[in-house]
Design a protein around this motif. Structure first.
Motif, short mmCIF file in Angstrom:
data_model
loop_
_atom_site.label_atom_id
_atom_site.label_comp_id
_atom_site.label_asym_id
_atom_site.label_seq_id
_atom_site.Cartn_x
_atom_site.Cartn_y
_atom_site.Cartn_z
N LEU A 52 0.83 -1.21 0.00
CA LEU A 52 0.00 0.00 0.00
C LEU A 52 0.86 1.26 0.00
O LEU A 52 0.52 2.25 -0.67
CB LEU A 52 -0.94 -0.01 1.20
N ASP A 53 1.97 1.25 0.74
CA ASP A 53 2.89 2.40 0.72
C ASP A 53 3.40 2.65 -0.70
O ASP A 53 3.44 3.79 -1.18
CB ASP A 53 4.07 2.16 1.66
N ASN A 54 3.82 1.56 -1.37
CA ASN A 54 4.32 1.70 -2.75
C ASN A 54 3.21 2.17 -3.68
O ASN A 54 3.46 2.98 -4.59
CB ASN A 54 4.88 0.36 -3.23
N ALA A 55 1.98 1.67 -3.47
CA ALA A 55 0.86 2.06 -4.33
C ALA A 55 0.55 3.55 -4.17
O ALA A 55 0.29 4.26 -5.16
CB ALA A 55 -0.38 1.23 -3.98
N ILE A 56 0.59 4.05 -2.93
CA ILE A 56 0.33 5.47 -2.69
C ILE A 56 1.39 6.34 -3.35
O ILE A 56 1.09 7.33 -4.04
CB ILE A 56 0.26 5.75 -1.18
N GLU A 57 2.68 5.96 -3.17
CA GLU A 57 3.76 6.76 -3.76
C GLU A 57 3.69 6.75 -5.28
O GLU A 57 3.90 7.78 -5.93
CB GLU A 57 5.10 6.23 -3.28
N ALA A 58 3.38 5.58 -5.85
CA ALA A 58 3.31 5.49 -7.31
C ALA A 58 2.10 6.26 -7.85
O ALA A 58 2.20 6.92 -8.89
CB ALA A 58 3.23 4.02 -7.73
N ALA A 59 0.97 6.18 -7.15
CA ALA A 59 -0.25 6.87 -7.61
C ALA A 59 -0.06 8.39 -7.61
O ALA A 59 -0.54 9.08 -8.51
CB ALA A 59 -1.43 6.48 -6.73
N LEU A 60 0.64 8.90 -6.60
CA LEU A 60 0.84 10.35 -6.51
C LEU A 60 1.70 10.91 -7.64
O LEU A 60 1.71 12.13 -7.85
CB LEU A 60 1.48 10.70 -5.15
N GLU A 61 2.41 10.05 -8.36
CA GLU A 61 3.23 10.50 -9.48
C GLU A 61 2.42 10.64 -10.77
O GLU A 61 2.95 11.11 -11.78
CB GLU A 61 4.38 9.51 -9.71
N THR A 62 1.15 10.25 -10.74
CA THR A 62 0.32 10.29 -11.95
C THR A 62 -0.64 11.48 -11.91
O THR A 62 -0.88 12.07 -10.85
CB THR A 62 -0.49 8.99 -12.08
N GLU A 63 -1.19 11.81 -13.08
CA GLU A 63 -2.11 12.96 -13.17
C GLU A 63 -3.43 12.69 -12.45
O GLU A 63 -4.00 13.59 -11.83
CB GLU A 63 -2.37 13.29 -14.63
N LYS A 64 -3.94 11.47 -12.57
CA LYS A 64 -5.20 11.10 -11.92
C LYS A 64 -4.93 9.94 -10.96
O LYS A 64 -5.14 8.77 -11.31
CB LYS A 64 -6.25 10.71 -12.95
N PRO A 65 -4.43 10.25 -9.76
CA PRO A 65 -4.05 9.17 -8.83
C PRO A 65 -5.26 8.37 -8.36
O PRO A 65 -6.30 8.92 -8.02
CB PRO A 65 -3.42 9.93 -7.65
N SER A 66 -5.10 7.05 -8.39
CA SER A 66 -6.18 6.17 -7.95
C SER A 66 -5.60 4.88 -7.39
O SER A 66 -4.54 4.42 -7.81
CB SER A 66 -7.12 5.84 -9.12
N ILE A 67 -6.32 4.33 -6.42
CA ILE A 67 -5.96 3.04 -5.82
C ILE A 67 -7.23 2.22 -5.66
O ILE A 67 -8.23 2.72 -5.14
CB ILE A 67 -5.28 3.21 -4.45
N ASN A 68 -7.17 0.98 -6.09
CA ASN A 68 -8.28 0.04 -5.90
C ASN A 68 -7.80 -1.09 -5.00
O ASN A 68 -6.77 -1.73 -5.30
CB ASN A 68 -8.75 -0.53 -7.25
N PHE A 69 -8.52 -1.33 -3.94
CA PHE A 69 -8.18 -2.40 -3.01
C PHE A 69 -9.35 -3.37 -2.91
O PHE A 69 -10.49 -2.95 -2.71
CB PHE A 69 -7.86 -1.85 -1.62
N ALA A 70 -9.03 -4.66 -3.04
CA ALA A 70 -10.08 -5.68 -2.91
C ALA A 70 -9.53 -6.86 -2.11
O ALA A 70 -8.35 -7.23 -2.27
CB ALA A 70 -10.55 -6.15 -4.29
N LEU A 71 -10.36 -7.41 -1.27
CA LEU A 71 -10.02 -8.63 -0.53
C LEU A 71 -11.15 -9.62 -0.78
O LEU A 71 -12.29 -9.41 -0.36
CB LEU A 71 -9.86 -8.32 0.96
N ILE A 72 -10.81 -10.70 -1.48
CA ILE A 72 -11.81 -11.67 -1.94
C ILE A 72 -11.64 -12.98 -1.18
O ILE A 72 -10.53 -13.51 -1.07
CB ILE A 72 -11.68 -11.90 -3.46
N HIS A 73 -12.74 -13.51 -0.70
CA HIS A 73 -12.76 -14.77 0.04
C HIS A 73 -13.37 -15.86 -0.85
O HIS A 73 -14.55 -15.84 -1.13
CB HIS A 73 -13.56 -14.60 1.33
#
Length: 382
Positions: free
Chosen positions: A287-308
């Protein structure tokens, strides 16, 4: 032979230091076992040192063969125990600590080799072998106790640090929940004042002013509260407190820095078959890496899913991504990162943790401009 083996390991393997320590420790154990076994055979059966006498030479040959068979029986068991120890201590094991252990082993090796060379020079006899056996045994036991205590202390400290970090994340999560609850209470408290302010527009029949006031003041506040509440409601399905706290703290931080966050946890999640501390460390790193990478883009986005599923749990973390041309295979190596020199430790540690588990798998791909990571944890009964 020992120097050549250590040099070869250093050239072909990134974990050369711990492998070199293993080679030296194995050699010291073989020397110690050789002395103890030779005294036992020499005392209980027959003198074993080769002479011009044919019988003594045959006894020596039989001793060598039996000693080799003994090693073949003992070493696989010790190898399995050593692997369990290395798996337990591997992640986060500092190079300074390994250097301390290596220095102790090299000192022990020097004592062993010096004694062996002197023994070869003056000629072995029963007294020298007994003296060597006592010396080697005492030195080896003391060194082993020292190394085990160093490793045990380090493991306990690492475990305590991780538990403290988990507790801090839980506190952070609790504070965020309290903050959102306070916002809701504040909104409820101000509800009557909001209604009164709107009534003024009704009395003057100022519909344009009412619309502007509603869109600029009330609607953004309502959206903010509803958005955070919706995310928390999704995470309520995760029943492991440590995991829920670190996911919520990371994703709520992402919301605060204006990243578009989507969360999907449809089913109740309990008893994930992976050590909780290891799992929270891995997910936290991703998640830390996802946040840092997303902030480098014009439209930052993160999708998180936990599937059982029936056979496994799947964590899916997807984020907007600016490709800098670094092959992903190299990211799992230490000190390799898109963030600069000496920054790529987190992802390396995550891969080291995952490597400890036979039932945990990581799939990574770049899909439609998004960087997608799927962490699959297979259930034990599957």
């Amino acid at each position: 032979m020992i120097i050549s083996a250590c040099a070869y390991i250093a050239l072909i393997d990134s974990h050369w230091l711990i492998n070199a320590c293993t080679i030296i420790a194995a050699y010291l154990f073989c020397v110690l076992l050789d002395n103890m076994y030779s005294i036992a055979v020499d005392t209980l059966i027959h003198p074993i040192y080769p002479t011009a006498d044919l019988q003594s030479s045959l006894i020596y040959l039989i001793y060598m063969i039996s000693y080799t068979v003994l090693l073949a029986c003992i070493c696989p068991v010790l190898g399995q125990l050593l692997h369990l120890l290395i798996d337990k201590m591997y992640t986060g094991f500092s190079k300074q600590l390994l250097l301390l252990i290596a220095t102790n082993l090299f000192a022990c090796l020097f004592v062993f080799l010096f004694n062996i060379i002197i023994g070869e020079y003056i000629g072995y006899n029963r007294k020298i072998v007994i003296f060597n056996c006592v010396l080697f045994t005492c030195y080896f036991i003391i060194s082993t106790i020292l190394i085990v205590n160093i490793i045990k202390t380090h493991i306990e400290k690492t475990d305590m640090d991780m538990r403290q970090d988990s507790y801090n994340k839980l506190q952070e999560y609790t504070n965020q929940i309290e903050s959102m609850y306070s916002s809701l209470r504040s909104f409820k408290h101000d509800y009557s004042n909001i209604m009164l302010s709107m009534s003024g527009y009704f009395e003057t029949n100022d519909m344009d002013g009412l619309k502007e006031y509603f869109e600029s003041e009330i609607l953004p506040l309502s959206k903010s509260i509803m958005k955070n509440t919706a995310h928390v409601n999704q995470l309520m399905n995760i029943k492991t407190t440590e995991l829920k706290s670190i996911i919520s703290s990371k994703l709520l931080y992402a919301i605060e820095v204006n990243i578009n966050v989507s969360i999907e946890v449809a089913d109740e999640i309990t008893d994930i078959p992976m050590d909780t501390l290891d799992l929270t460390r891995v997910i936290g790193i991703f998640l830390d890496n996802a946040i840092e990478a997303a902030l480098e883009t014009e439209k930052p986005s993160i999708n998180f899913a936990l599937i059982h599923l029936d056979t496994e749990y799947i964590f899916i973390i997807s984020n907007s991504f600016f490709d800098k041309g670094i092959p992903y295979a190299s990211w799992a190596k230490p000190n390799v990162s898109t963030k600069g020199i000496n920054r790529g430790v987190g992802l390396y540690n995550a891969h080291e943790i995952i490597a400890k588990y036979n039932s945990v798998f990581l799939d990574t791909e770049i899909q439609g401009g998004n960087f997608v990571q799927r962490l699959r944890i297979t259930k034990s009964h599957a």
